[in-house]
Design an enzyme around this catalytic site. Structure first.
Site, mmCIF file in Angstrom:
data_model
loop_
_atom_site.group_PDB
_atom_site.id
_atom_site.type_symbol
_atom_site.label_atom_id
_atom_site.label_comp_id
_atom_site.label_asym_id
_atom_site.label_seq_id
_atom_site.Cartn_x
_atom_site.Cartn_y
_atom_site.Cartn_z
ATOM 1 N N CYS A 15 31.666 -61.582 -128.290
ATOM 2 C CA CYS A 15 31.613 -61.879 -126.864
ATOM 3 C C CYS A 15 32.346 -63.194 -126.656
ATOM 4 C CB CYS A 15 30.163 -62.028 -126.428
ATOM 5 S SG CYS A 15 29.163 -60.617 -126.897
ATOM 6 N N TRP A 33 30.555 -57.925 -125.176
ATOM 7 C CA TRP A 33 30.880 -56.676 -125.868
ATOM 8 C C TRP A 33 29.563 -56.252 -126.496
ATOM 9 C CZ3 TRP A 33 30.799 -54.820 -130.943
ATOM 10 C CH2 TRP A 33 31.530 -53.636 -131.159
ATOM 11 N N ASN A 87 27.021 -65.661 -128.449
ATOM 12 C CA ASN A 87 27.974 -64.768 -129.109
ATOM 13 C C ASN A 87 27.534 -64.662 -130.553
ATOM 14 O OD1 ASN A 87 30.237 -63.438 -130.134
ATOM 15 N ND2 ASN A 87 31.363 -65.359 -130.413
#
Ligand code: M6R
Length: 615
Positions: free
Chosen positions: A2, A75, A101
């Site tokens: 991410c 993501w 992330n």
């Protein structure tokens, strides 16, 4: 996988965060969110499924005030992409907001423990567990946010780059990292944080690459302290100068980043080659090899590890190193290597190839190789990324930021550096004589011009792509140096057009895949005039005699294929070992135009992200 971004300073945070997220969108784009702490200490959170543009629209309808903020583009790993699973996540008390992330591997155990303490969870994410854990520690220990973050991180297994803000404190931003990247941009009275430097460019060129297990406490006005999460001791602040320009991050008049990146290959390869071949072409000079001559002289074996396109470059690297160095070479998917109990010792050299320098599997493969005593050499693009910092030595490909998810210029940069590396090691070991170095190095030096010439096939490839836009399957065939080129051509098509495509060694086709061939199954055959040309002609005939359409990539002036293939795309003739560099150009263009014809988003294809920082 991410992207995270943050800001603290005198300006409104929202526009800076949105702009930053757009630059990081290549890292993930299935949902996005932002949290600002306003002057009264209230946290304004906005989230939205889909791309950053959706978030921007949704958030502008609400309160976006605040000059401290954190933001995230996702993501999905844990939980489907929706508004609830989007970051930032806010703790149950409503006091702490966090973006993350990475992956918290022990999140299930932590979640169970927190549930026993009365915490409930709205999302399916591992990240919400972390923010609740920080909240719990803060209240349980009656400590500061800074202490709570540190205590919580000590309980976490996995990878993280996080940014945290607290209700009631518009003056503090806390960040930390372990195995996921995080950069701090140091401005005049303002500070930026991001997963990579791209959101920071244009504001400041002074950056700090946070190291593993470090956390930074960033105060309004620019005060900054960094400490080690485990020991809690302060660490030294190392400010570096960023050498990226805004122009490198823009489309430069092209419709998409991918097309720009395909067309800039002549100049990126000039940058890649600069200063690495002597004027008379008699020597290749790579500082990373020169500094470790003893390692390359005693190496008994070289293992190349990588993922995706970088793995295809590695397959070409294998042939180059075998041809020019006569050392046994193995190529491994990093994800298999890391769990494959590899046999390695101090006579082994492991070469890790990665555009982003952040791929989690490749990083883990490097750590394993180092543990086993091997010398690890990196071939990376992103300067200062985790992989170049984890390796013993290496060579940057210097092709500039690659934004399109489908790798193009990084692939040709990697193959170029691997060619240089093979020549450098070969000349060092006395295996490759001066004449061979001179002839290959001088041909390699011409490659940027040759690619410029090759790109003139663009209109022809565009026409051919129209004919095949609605094919459901494709076969890509090549031999020798161009078997990996076939794999790479197939991957490009799959990634951006969602057409099923398989790469195969052309001669192996008759052992199975030939059964697939009929009028509905076109084949793209890479057939430059090299030592395998006659052989590949007969492979093409095998396809034709079963009714399959053939697009052949052939060397200029060689007309033998004209009567056999349906379409021939000519590329300039170069030595066999350099043909992948040239032949990959029409394959990139063909994948590009087929995807565009189908109306696909070529820069941000579904389900993919540019940098894969999860297992
Ligand atoms: O950044 P890396 O080179 O380590 O990335 C490896 C793969 O994820 C990457 O090459 C991927 O396959 C690309 N999308 C290919 O176009």
């Amino acid at each position: 996988m991410c992207g995270i971004v943050g800001y603290i300073g005198p300006k409104g945070a929202f526009d800076i965060l949105i702009q930053g997220l757009k630059r990081l969108e290549y890292r993930g784009y299935d949902s996005a969110g932002v949290a600002m702490v306003d002057a009264d200490g209230k946290i304004n959170v906005h989230k939205s499924r889909g791309k950053v543009a959706n978030l921007e629209r949704v958030a502008r309808a609400g309160d976006t005030s605040g000059s401290l903020g954190i933001a995230h583009t996702r993501w999905a790993t844990h939980g489907e992409p929706n508004d609830i699973n989007a970051h930032p996540h806010v703790s149950q008390s409503g006091e702490i907001a966090l973006v993350h992330n990475g992956t918290i591997e022990n999140y299930a155990v932590l979640k169970q423990a927190l549930e026993k303490h009365g915490y409930t969870f709205k999302s399916e994410t591992d990240t919400e567990v972390l923010v609740q854990l920080i909240d719990y520690v803060k209240h349980h220990n009656q400590c500061t946010l800074q202490e709570a973050v540190r205590e919580a991180l000590l309980q976490v297994d996995g990878a993280y780059a996080i940014a945290v803000v607290e209700k009631g404190d518009p003056d503090t931003l806390i960040v930390a990292r372990k195995s996921s990247p995080l950069v701090i941009g140091v401005g005049e009275g303002e500070t930026f944080i991001a997963s990579d430097a791209t959101p920071i460019i244009g504001y400041t060129d002074r950056v700090i690459y946070l190291k593993d297990n470090e956390m930074a406490i960033i105060k309004r006005g620019g005060d900054l302290s960094i400490r080690n999460v485990k020991s809690s001791t302060p660490t030294q602040i190392d400010i570096q100068q960023l050498k990226l320009s805004l122009a490198q991050l823009e489309k430069g008049g092209y419709d998409t980043f991918m097309l720009k990146e395909i067309f800039e290959q002549p100049s990126t390869l000039r940058d890649c080659l600069r200063g690495r071949i002597t004027d008379d072409c008699s020597r290749v000079v790579l500082a990373g090899v020169e500094m470790h001559k003893d390692v390359f002289l005693k190496a008994k074996r070289i293992t190349l590890v990588a993922c995706g396109t970088s793995w295809h470059a590695a397959l070409i690297g294998k042939r180059l190193i075998q041809d020019f160095c006569r050392i046994p070479v193995e190529v491994e998917y990093a994800s298999e290597f890391r769990y494959g109990n590899p046999v390695l010792d101090s006579d082994d050299v492991v070469i890790a190839i990665s555009q982003s320098g952040e791929t989690a599997d490749t990083l883990a493969a490097i750590e394993l190789a180092k543990e086993k005593g091997a010398f690890v050499y990196g071939v990376c693009n992103v300067v200062g990324a985790s992989i170049p910092r984890a390796t013993d030595s290496g060579t940057y490909i210097h092709v500039g930021p690659e934004i399109g998810v489908a790798s193009t210029k990084a692939f040709t940069g990697q193959v170029t550096v691997l060619t240089l590396l093979a020549l450098a090691i070969g000349q060092l070991r006395g295996v490759t004589d001066k004449d061979t170095v001179r002839s290959v190095a001088s041909a390699l030096r011409e490659i940027p011009d040759v690619i410029e010439e090759t790109l003139k096939c663009d209109p022809e490839v565009k026409n051919i792509s129209r004919i095949f836009t609605y094919a459901h399957n494709f076969l890509y065939l090549g031999r020798g140096y161009n078997y990996p080129t076939a794999l790479e051509g197939a991957l490009k098509l799959k990634e951006i057009s969602y057409i099923h495509a398989e790469g195969y060694p052309a001669a192996e086709m008759k052992h199975g895949p030939i059964a697939l061939i009929d009028q509905e199954m076109p084949s793209v055959i890479i057939a430059p005039s090299d030592y395998l040309y006659d052989k590949i002609i007969s492979n093409v005939q095998q396809v034709k005699s079963r009714g399959g359409a053939v697009v052949a990539i052939v060397s200029k002036g060689n007309t033998a294929m004209n009567d056999i293939a349906d379409y021939c795309i000519e590329i300039p003739a170069v030595p066999a070992c350099l043909t992948p560099l040239v032949a990959s150009i029409p394959l990139q263009l063909m994948a590009y135009y087929i995807a565009v014809n189908k109306g696909k988003d070529v820069d941000q294809p579904r389900n993919l992200a540019k940098s894969v920082t999860v297992e």
